[in-house]
Design a protein around this motif. Structure first.
Motif, PDB file in Angstrom:
ATOM      1  N   ASP A   1       0.891  -1.306  -0.177  1.00  0.00           N
ATOM      2  CA  ASP A   1       0.023   0.226   0.061  1.00  0.00           C
ATOM      3  C   ASP A   1       1.051   1.254   0.084  1.00  0.00           C
ATOM      4  O   ASP A   1       1.439   0.983   0.932  1.00  0.00           O
TER       5      ASP A   1
ATOM      6  N   SER B   1      -0.393   3.978  -0.971  1.00  0.00           N
ATOM      7  CA  SER B   1      -1.004   5.333  -0.605  1.00  0.00           C
ATOM      8  C   SER B   1      -0.542   6.699   0.300  1.00  0.00           C
ATOM      9  O   SER B   1      -0.852   7.747  -0.309  1.00  0.00           O
ATOM     10  N   ARG B   2       0.269   6.279   1.087  1.00  0.00           N
ATOM     11  CA  ARG B   2       1.141   7.830   2.371  1.00  0.00           C
ATOM     12  C   ARG B   2       2.195   8.346   1.277  1.00  0.00           C
ATOM     13  O   ARG B   2       2.157   9.127   1.811  1.00  0.00           O
TER      14      ARG B   2
ATOM     15  N   LYS C   1       0.366  10.356  -5.205  1.00  0.00           N
ATOM     16  CA  LYS C   1       0.201   9.621  -4.504  1.00  0.00           C
ATOM     17  C   LYS C   1      -1.340   8.858  -4.936  1.00  0.00           C
ATOM     18  O   LYS C   1      -2.034   9.338  -5.755  1.00  0.00           O
ATOM     19  N   GLN C   2      -1.045   7.095  -5.119  1.00  0.00           N
ATOM     20  CA  GLN C   2      -2.100   6.735  -5.612  1.00  0.00           C
ATOM     21  C   GLN C   2      -2.562   5.153  -4.354  1.00  0.00           C
ATOM     22  O   GLN C   2      -1.296   4.801  -3.987  1.00  0.00           O
ATOM     23  N   GLN C   3      -3.634   4.848  -4.661  1.00  0.00           N
ATOM     24  CA  GLN C   3      -4.027   3.743  -4.056  1.00  0.00           C
ATOM     25  C   GLN C   3      -3.117   2.682  -4.365  1.00  0.00           C
ATOM     26  O   GLN C   3      -2.842   3.229  -5.474  1.00  0.00           O
ATOM     27  N   GLY C   4      -2.801   0.852  -3.189  1.00  0.00           N
ATOM     28  CA  GLY C   4      -2.683   0.252  -3.707  1.00  0.00           C
ATOM     29  C   GLY C   4      -1.398   0.347  -3.663  1.00  0.00           C
ATOM     30  O   GLY C   4      -0.531   0.745  -3.152  1.00  0.00           O
TER      31      GLY C   4
END
Length: 246
Positions: free
Chosen positions: A147, A149-150, A168-171
């Protein structure tokens, strides 16, 4: 890169930030000097890099830099050379590096740059090996996370050449671990501006000039002590990982 060739490498640790998010927990000391397992966090970084046959260090200081210089002048770590150079104004990550290099009057085949408030327990041998290719001018260490995302992520092609820094992106993603290796010759291609950031200024400019920057990806224990939540994890992080790596 064999051990003897690492004599042609100098490590520069960036320790000039204000540590705004944890300043209330560390009154009157710079963040990299936070005591962790009876030593400053910065000393643990130096010890770990020394285990990888690096013995020449420059610390780029800023806020409360005198405290860092005083400590390492008195500490006199065995078989390790440490020189501190303080910036007179905030110069940014890359600006602090350039300032320290210029003040040191040292030249070397390559410069390893890392942050004074983070540590990643990974073998850096592959970074050194990448520079043996005469076309490669720099290497950035990427940390693979389930992850991301941070953090902002690194974009790279099928040959692991850096393309850009992504937002920043999810996953799952590969983040910038804040460890860079540059050939000395590439410093002349850095933008001439103040303050100067590696992420926002140097890497985009180098890519714009057609420089080949490799991304070396690792999965490893990593900690940045820049928040109250992560600062309190530092002692377990150090003790567990140094136990594993010794």
């Amino acid at each position: 890169m064999i051990n003897s060739e690492r004599k042609n490498l100098i490590a520069v640790i960036l320790a000039g930030g204000f540590g705004t998010r944890v300043k209330h927990l560390l009154p009157n000391i710079p963040k990299p000097m936070a005591e962790v397992a009876n030593k400053p966090f910065l000393e643990w970084i130096i010890n770990y890099l020394h285990q990888q046959n690096i013995d020449n260090f420059i610390i780029s200081t800023g806020y409360l830099g005198d405290i860092i210089e005083s400590y390492f002048t008195k500490q006199n770590l065995e078989n390790i050379t440490i020189n501190c150079y303080q910036e007179s104004e905030p110069l940014g990550t890359a600006g602090g590096f350039i300032n320290a290099v210029n003040l040191s009057n040292q030249q070397t085949f390559s410069w390893l740059i890392t942050n004074g408030d983070s540590l990643i327990f990974t073998d850096l041998k592959s970074l050194y090996n990448s520079l043996e290719n005469q076309d490669v001018e720099g290497v950035i260490l990427g940390l693979s996370l389930p992850d991301a995302s941070r953090y902002g992520s690194l974009k790279y092609d099928d040959d692991y050449n850096l393309i850009s820094f992504a937002e920043k992106q999810q996953g799952k993603g590969v983040i910038n671990a804040g460890v860079y290796l540059f050939k000395h010759s590439v410093i002349n291609k850095f933008p001439d501006k103040k303050p100067l950031s590696f992420e926002y200024d140097v890497f985009p400019e180098l890519l714009n000039q057609g420089c080949k920057i490799k991304v070396h990806i690792t999965e490893a224990s990593f900690l940045d002590i820049g928040t109250p939540e992560t600062l309190i994890q530092a002692e377990d992080f150090i003790l567990n990982n140094f136990k594993i790596n010794n």
